[in-house]
Design a protein around this motif. Sequence first.
Motif, PDB file in Angstrom:
ATOM      1  N   GLU A  92     -10.567  -4.206  -0.593  1.00  0.00           N
ATOM      2  CA  GLU A  92     -10.450  -5.025   0.582  1.00  0.00           C
ATOM      3  C   GLU A  92     -11.133  -4.778   1.851  1.00  0.00           C
ATOM      4  O   GLU A  92     -11.860  -5.745   2.602  1.00  0.00           O
ATOM      5  N   PHE A 142      -3.108   0.349  13.035  1.00  0.00           N
ATOM      6  CA  PHE A 142      -3.383  -1.359  12.790  1.00  0.00           C
ATOM      7  C   PHE A 142      -3.382  -1.859  11.636  1.00  0.00           C
ATOM      8  O   PHE A 142      -4.307  -1.180  10.828  1.00  0.00           O
ATOM      9  N   VAL A 143      -2.760  -2.907  10.986  1.00  0.00           N
ATOM     10  CA  VAL A 143      -2.850  -3.362   9.556  1.00  0.00           C
ATOM     11  C   VAL A 143      -3.132  -5.072   9.715  1.00  0.00           C
ATOM     12  O   VAL A 143      -2.508  -5.772  10.643  1.00  0.00           O
ATOM     13  N   ILE A 144      -4.078  -5.222   9.088  1.00  0.00           N
ATOM     14  CA  ILE A 144      -4.620  -6.496   8.946  1.00  0.00           C
ATOM     15  C   ILE A 144      -4.881  -6.758   7.582  1.00  0.00           C
ATOM     16  O   ILE A 144      -5.535  -6.118   6.755  1.00  0.00           O
ATOM     17  N   CYS A 145      -5.010  -7.955   6.714  1.00  0.00           N
ATOM     18  CA  CYS A 145      -5.384  -8.547   5.540  1.00  0.00           C
ATOM     19  C   CYS A 145      -6.795  -8.541   5.639  1.00  0.00           C
ATOM     20  O   CYS A 145      -7.318  -9.527   6.216  1.00  0.00           O
ATOM     21  N   ALA A 146      -7.591  -7.342   5.309  1.00  0.00           N
ATOM     22  CA  ALA A 146      -8.725  -7.351   5.606  1.00  0.00           C
ATOM     23  C   ALA A 146      -9.685  -8.601   4.763  1.00  0.00           C
ATOM     24  O   ALA A 146     -10.505  -9.061   5.348  1.00  0.00           O
ATOM     25  N   ARG A 203      -2.564  -9.529  -3.427  1.00  0.00           N
ATOM     26  CA  ARG A 203      -2.737  -8.346  -4.668  1.00  0.00           C
ATOM     27  C   ARG A 203      -1.741  -8.721  -5.955  1.00  0.00           C
ATOM     28  O   ARG A 203      -2.538  -8.633  -6.909  1.00  0.00           O
ATOM     29  N   GLU A 257       0.959  -1.286  -0.053  1.00  0.00           N
ATOM     30  CA  GLU A 257       0.099   0.094   0.128  1.00  0.00           C
ATOM     31  C   GLU A 257       0.929   1.186  -0.110  1.00  0.00           C
ATOM     32  O   GLU A 257       1.552   1.512   1.013  1.00  0.00           O
ATOM     33  N   SER A 269      -7.281  -1.076  -1.565  1.00  0.00           N
ATOM     34  CA  SER A 269      -7.819  -1.036  -0.212  1.00  0.00           C
ATOM     35  C   SER A 269      -9.224  -0.713  -0.107  1.00  0.00           C
ATOM     36  O   SER A 269      -9.822  -1.388   0.783  1.00  0.00           O
ATOM     37  N   LEU A 283      -8.648   1.353   9.039  1.00  0.00           N
ATOM     38  CA  LEU A 283      -9.816   0.407   8.627  1.00  0.00           C
ATOM     39  C   LEU A 283     -10.868   1.133   8.816  1.00  0.00           C
ATOM     40  O   LEU A 283     -10.936   1.589  10.160  1.00  0.00           O
ATOM     41  N   ILE A 336      -1.302  -9.252   2.448  1.00  0.00           N
ATOM     42  CA  ILE A 336      -1.953  -8.473   1.410  1.00  0.00           C
ATOM     43  C   ILE A 336      -1.441  -8.103   0.178  1.00  0.00           C
ATOM     44  O   ILE A 336      -2.033  -8.591  -1.062  1.00  0.00           O
ATOM     45  N   HIS A 357      -0.282   2.778   5.493  1.00  0.00           N
ATOM     46  CA  HIS A 357      -1.845   2.241   5.306  1.00  0.00           C
ATOM     47  C   HIS A 357      -2.748   2.983   5.883  1.00  0.00           C
ATOM     48  O   HIS A 357      -2.522   3.545   7.078  1.00  0.00           O
ATOM     49  N   PRO A 358      -3.822   3.048   5.396  1.00  0.00           N
ATOM     50  CA  PRO A 358      -5.139   3.956   5.709  1.00  0.00           C
ATOM     51  C   PRO A 358      -5.618   2.958   6.880  1.00  0.00           C
ATOM     52  O   PRO A 358      -5.776   1.799   7.099  1.00  0.00           O
TER      53      PRO A 358
HETATM   54  N1  LIG Z   1      -5.059  -0.719   8.098  1.00  0.00           N
HETATM   55  C1  LIG Z   1      -5.192  -1.877   7.211  1.00  0.00           C
HETATM   56  O1  LIG Z   1      -5.121  -3.024   7.649  1.00  0.00           O
HETATM   57  N2  LIG Z   1      -5.274  -1.431   5.945  1.00  0.00           N
HETATM   58  C2  LIG Z   1      -5.237  -2.434   4.997  1.00  0.00           C
HETATM   59  N3  LIG Z   1      -5.699  -3.745   5.149  1.00  0.00           N
HETATM   60  C3  LIG Z   1      -6.106  -4.427   3.870  1.00  0.00           C
HETATM   61  O2  LIG Z   1      -6.299  -5.334   3.963  1.00  0.00           O
HETATM   62  N4  LIG Z   1      -6.075  -3.472   2.883  1.00  0.00           N
HETATM   63  C4  LIG Z   1      -5.558  -2.083   3.699  1.00  0.00           C
HETATM   64  O3  LIG Z   1      -5.593  -0.906   3.127  1.00  0.00           O
END
Ligand SMILES: NC(=O)N[C@H]1NC(=O)NC1=O
Length: 174
Positions: free
Chosen positions: A87, A119-123, A161, A23, A84, A70, A157, A67-68
Amino acid sequence: MDVGAINCLSYEDFVSVFGNVVERCPIIPAAVWSQRPFPSVAALQAAIFDFIDALPESGKEGILRCHPDLAGKELRGGTLTRESREEQGAAGLDRMDAAEVSRMASLNAQYKERFGFPFVICARASDKAAIAEQMCERLRNAHAQERSRAVEEVKKICRLRLQGLVLTNQINKL
Ligand SMILES: NC(=O)N[C@H]1NC(=O)NC1=O
């Protein structure tokens, strides 16, 4: 997408195709382009991961800060990157009621206050309930442990992608 086509891309096209696999970090594909020819897409992914792993801890935190949030302001304001937005949508973060939005905003703020990065996670591999649970759980981690955990999510992530780019054959659209 054929790895031969990837290896033929000019620097500009390569960065345009792979610029957001991490990202808002086009510097990563810009840095690995010179390692072509890649024997496979997996080798390209490995080069990206090696670049991330070789960064000092401050650099890894810099990647996390790109990263933005969530379900944050950028989602509401429509300024997320396409990836993003998709996701966060897949995890249902664009369909939350006011109470859910406010709970996530509070967790995001607590997390940032504690660690100094978002906080970053694979949404895409999760959903809004599991994400809120993970936020509570990971808030208890030590700083270095949480930084590595978050970098692992950046890699998940990135892997999805990259797979998406391979499947949609984006190179042929150049
Ligand atoms: N904050 C955060 O986890 N952002 C990311 N997660 C994801 O899966 N896409 C995003 O941009």
